[in-house]
Motif scaffolding. Structure first.
Motif, mmCIF file in Angstrom:
data_model
loop_
_atom_site.group_PDB
_atom_site.id
_atom_site.type_symbol
_atom_site.label_atom_id
_atom_site.label_comp_id
_atom_site.label_asym_id
_atom_site.label_seq_id
_atom_site.Cartn_x
_atom_site.Cartn_y
_atom_site.Cartn_z
ATOM 1 N N GLU A 1 35.749 42.186 35.957
ATOM 2 C CA GLU A 1 35.352 40.972 35.242
ATOM 3 C C GLU A 1 35.598 41.079 33.745
ATOM 4 O O GLU A 1 35.384 42.126 33.143
ATOM 5 N N THR A 2 36.066 39.969 33.170
ATOM 6 C CA THR A 2 36.057 39.839 31.715
ATOM 7 C C THR A 2 35.425 38.481 31.410
ATOM 8 O O THR A 2 35.121 37.721 32.333
ATOM 9 N N GLU A 3 35.269 38.192 30.133
ATOM 10 C CA GLU A 3 34.669 36.890 29.789
ATOM 11 C C GLU A 3 35.534 35.739 30.262
ATOM 12 O O GLU A 3 35.051 34.658 30.546
ATOM 13 N N GLU A 4 36.851 35.982 30.311
ATOM 14 C CA GLU A 4 37.763 34.887 30.667
ATOM 15 C C GLU A 4 37.982 34.758 32.174
ATOM 16 O O GLU A 4 38.660 33.839 32.624
ATOM 17 N N THR A 5 37.471 35.676 32.947
ATOM 18 C CA THR A 5 37.764 35.660 34.383
ATOM 19 C C THR A 5 37.241 34.377 35.025
ATOM 20 O O THR A 5 36.077 34.010 34.856
ATOM 21 N N GLN B 1 46.127 37.660 32.263
ATOM 22 C CA GLN B 1 45.846 36.746 31.161
ATOM 23 C C GLN B 1 47.041 35.806 31.019
ATOM 24 O O GLN B 1 48.175 36.237 31.153
ATOM 25 N N ILE C 1 42.662 43.905 37.938
ATOM 26 C CA ILE C 1 42.495 43.327 36.600
ATOM 27 C C ILE C 1 43.157 41.954 36.577
ATOM 28 O O ILE C 1 44.370 41.844 36.764
#
Lengths: 271, 381
Positions: free
Chosen positions: A116-120, A79, A76
């Motif tokens: 994955e996230t939107e900010e990755t 952030q 993960i």
């Protein structure tokens, strides 16, 4: 009569609450059973099946992290830009100060997979750092999109049969690290293998291809043994300070510039 | 019967909850004088009157200096902290917490030592010398601070760290929203040397070496002169969203030398050499880079990424792959530099830009110097 009704209601409420609490505790217990790791570990730790690196993981001196063949590690991404006290990077990091034993096989590799996230971002995690680690093995492992997929700081592990993709640096050996780097495929990153600060790794049968910058970089204080590595399709194949460092020029081919002697700011090699 | 059942159920439900609250740590409020004349503070205690320490002091808890109160520590004192790690995160919690004023008055011959009380000390054994809203000027003079989590820590405070050594801490010094003067100090072998946010800092004549990170800050104003920042594992100096005025520093032999992100300022007369990656790396910044020595860096003397400013009168020679890399789409003004050669072709070869990577900005390297300017560190004596 009213009191009796109230007691019944209370009783019913308590029973319902009890059931809910038991259910909650059970689910928490189940969550605890999920192999989800972050933080500091000082004993022996074994990862197998599918596990999650929910944040930075540090294996302390004396501790061992063993990763069995076929394990998938879901990473993960961190952030923010905060760096936890003991770590080197703001990105999610596997930091080994004890021993690392990754037991992947050709048939059942170990895989580090980005969640994955939107900010990755493209470079999504820090990678594996061995910081004055004990004798370690990283074998048949797939690593991608790391800042430094494998970084050795004063550490000399065996790094064999791995597949490293789209990382900023593939493998870095620094501060007197002398790893054995054998039969790895390192592709499509910014740079391939870097030897800094008195590091003398043994590089055998690696394929280092498609990098935007240097495939192999050797500073003036390092002296790797370059043995039959295929170095192709990179911007610069070999970037070397030591003028007398032997290498197999036949396999350094098809790079924009096959050889650059360092310290001359852009002047091409003359071998 | 029903009432009894309810009571039993209530007990069953709430008894475990009360145990979840954990044991309350009871601190005796006392100061004991032991035969060895060690002054001991146990538990949570507060100094409500001006206090002077000398000799041996043991902190076995959290000692608060109340607002308006001054704690003065005389030369040669030794302040040790026991290890207490309630949550097992490897970070000790015993500390000095001051909302008043701290004046540590060591001398060169008799420094004041802040250290771990453990037989085998390690970084993070104790918390920190901690300041919160301590706006009178605090002073640490000729101190040695070791084996803490943060050697020095402050919020909304003013402090002067002078001729002091911070070594083997997790973080040598860390502060936020503070005004700090650091003069003649040494930050050695900490995980991170100096780290701050939203602060105004003057750093001079100091030595930052052997840390993972040398100096790292965000949203801050930094004036740095005459410092040596070397042999740090990651960056020598990293400034994000800040202002910098750097003059006469040696930032050498780190992985990156000076790394500026979204920052502005002047970098004049510094030696930014021998770093494994880049001497200076500008990312989305606006900086005047003048009269510096940028030599023998591994990958490039200068890496320039979508930044403004000027690169002039520098010595940019003997770097590894390139003298200057423009990795952004904007142009770079790089006139009047010495590139280690007078051969125009070799100068062009020392620069990587839109000429050999389509889509990247161009570098204006006209009027290259015919010889290097005499280099001198321009720091303030």
């Amino acid at each position: 009569m009213d009191m009796k009704v109230n007691y019944r209601k209370i009783m019913a409420f308590m029973v319902a609450t009890g059931v809910a609490l038991i259910s909650l505790v059970s689910s928490l217990q189940a969550a605890d059973d999920l192999p989800d790791y972050q933080g500091t570990y000082s004993g022996d730790l074994v990862w197998q099946g599918t596990v999650t690196m929910a944040g930075d993981v540090l294996i302390m001196p004396g501790g061992t992290l063993t990763i069995r063949a076929g394990t998938q590690i879901n990473v993960i991404p961190a952030q923010g830009t905060k760096i936890a006290p003991d770590y080197l990077s703001a990105l999610t990091e596997l930091l080994i100060r004890g021993k690392l034993d990754i037991q992947g096989t050709a048939q059942a590799p170990v895989r580090f997979v980005i969640v994955e996230t939107e900010e990755t971002e493209e470079i999504a995690w820090s990678g594996i750092t061995l910081d004055r680690a004990e004798e370690s093995l990283i074998q048949n492992t797939e690593l991608e999109r790391a800042d430094m997929a494998i970084r050795c700081v004063g550490s000399s592990p065996v790094i064999k049969g791995n597949r490293i993709l789209k990382s900023r640096y593939g493998i870095v050996a620094q501060q007197q690290s002398h790893p054995k780097i054998l039969e790895n495929i390192i592709m499509d990153g910014e740079g391939g293998i870097f030897c800094w600060r008195g590091s003398n790794p043994y590089l055998l049968d690696n394929q280092i291809t498609g990098h935007d910058e240097e495939a192999v970089f050797v500073d003036s204080s390092s002296r790797p043994w370059l043995d039959r590595n295929l170095i192709s399709g990179n911007s610069i194949g070999l970037a070397l300070y030591p003028r007398d460092l032997p290498f197999d020029s036949v396999l350094v081919t098809g790079n924009t510039e096959n050889l650059r002697w360092l310290g001359r700011q852009g002047q091409a090699g003359d071998q | 019967m029903m009432r009894c059942c309810c009571l039993v159920l209530l007990i069953i439900f709430f008894a475990p909850l009360s145990s979840l609250a954990g044991e309350t740590k009871v601190y005796p409020r006392e100061v004991q004088i032991y035969p060895r004349e060690v002054q001991i503070y146990r538990g949570e205690q507060t100094l409500f009157e001006d206090t002077v320490w000398s000799g041996e002091i043991l902190i076995d808890g959290i000692l608060t200096v109340a607002a308006g109160v001054t704690l003065e520590i005389r030369p040669g004192s030794r302040v040790s902290f026991t290890r207490f790690d309630s949550n097992g995160d490897g970070i000790g919690e015993h500390e000095i917490f001051t909302q008043g004023t701290l004046r540590v008055l060591g001398t060169e011959e008799e420094p004041v030592l802040f250290t771990s009380a453990e037989e085998i000390p390690r970084p993070g054994d104790w918390g920190t010398i901690n300041m919160m809203v301590s706006e009178t000027e605090n002073l640490l003079q000729y101190s040695i601070v070791e084996y803490g989590y943060r050697g020095f820590h402050a919020h909304f405070s003013r402090a002067r760290l002078q001729n002091s050594t911070f070594r083997n801490n997790m973080r040598g010094a860390q502060f936020q929203e503070s005004q700090v003067v650091i003069d003649g100090c040494r930050f050695l072998d900490n995980n991170n040397g100096v780290q701050f946010r939203d602060s105004k800092v003057t750093l001079s004549g100091s030595f930052i070496s052997g840390n993972q990170w040398g100096l790292r800050c965000v949203y801050s104003d930094l004036i740095m002169t005459d410092n040596v920042i070397e042999n740090n594992l990651v960056n020598g100096v990293n400034i994000r969203d800040g202002k910098i005025n750097a003059q006469g520093n040696r930032i050498v032999n780190n992985r990156r030398g000076l790394y500026l992100q979204r920052s502005e300022g002047r970098v004049v007369g510094n030696d930014l050499s021998g770093n494994s990656e880049h001497g200076i790396f500008l990312e989305d910044s606006n900086v005047e880079v003048v009269d510096n020595r940028l030599a023998e860096n591994g990958r490039a003397g200068v890496r320039w990424l979508n930044s403004k400013g000027r690169l002039a009168r520098n010595l940019i020679a003997d770097n590894g792959v390139y003298g200057l890399i423009n990795d952004g789409t904007t142009a770079v003004s790089a006139r009047n530099n010495w590139w280690g050669t007078i051969d125009p072709a070799d100068i062009v070869a020392a620069i990587r830009d839109g000429r050999n990577r389509p889509g990247l900005g161009l570098v204006d390297n006209r009027y290259a110097l015919m010889q290097p300017l005499p280099f001198d560190l321009l720091g303030t004596p």
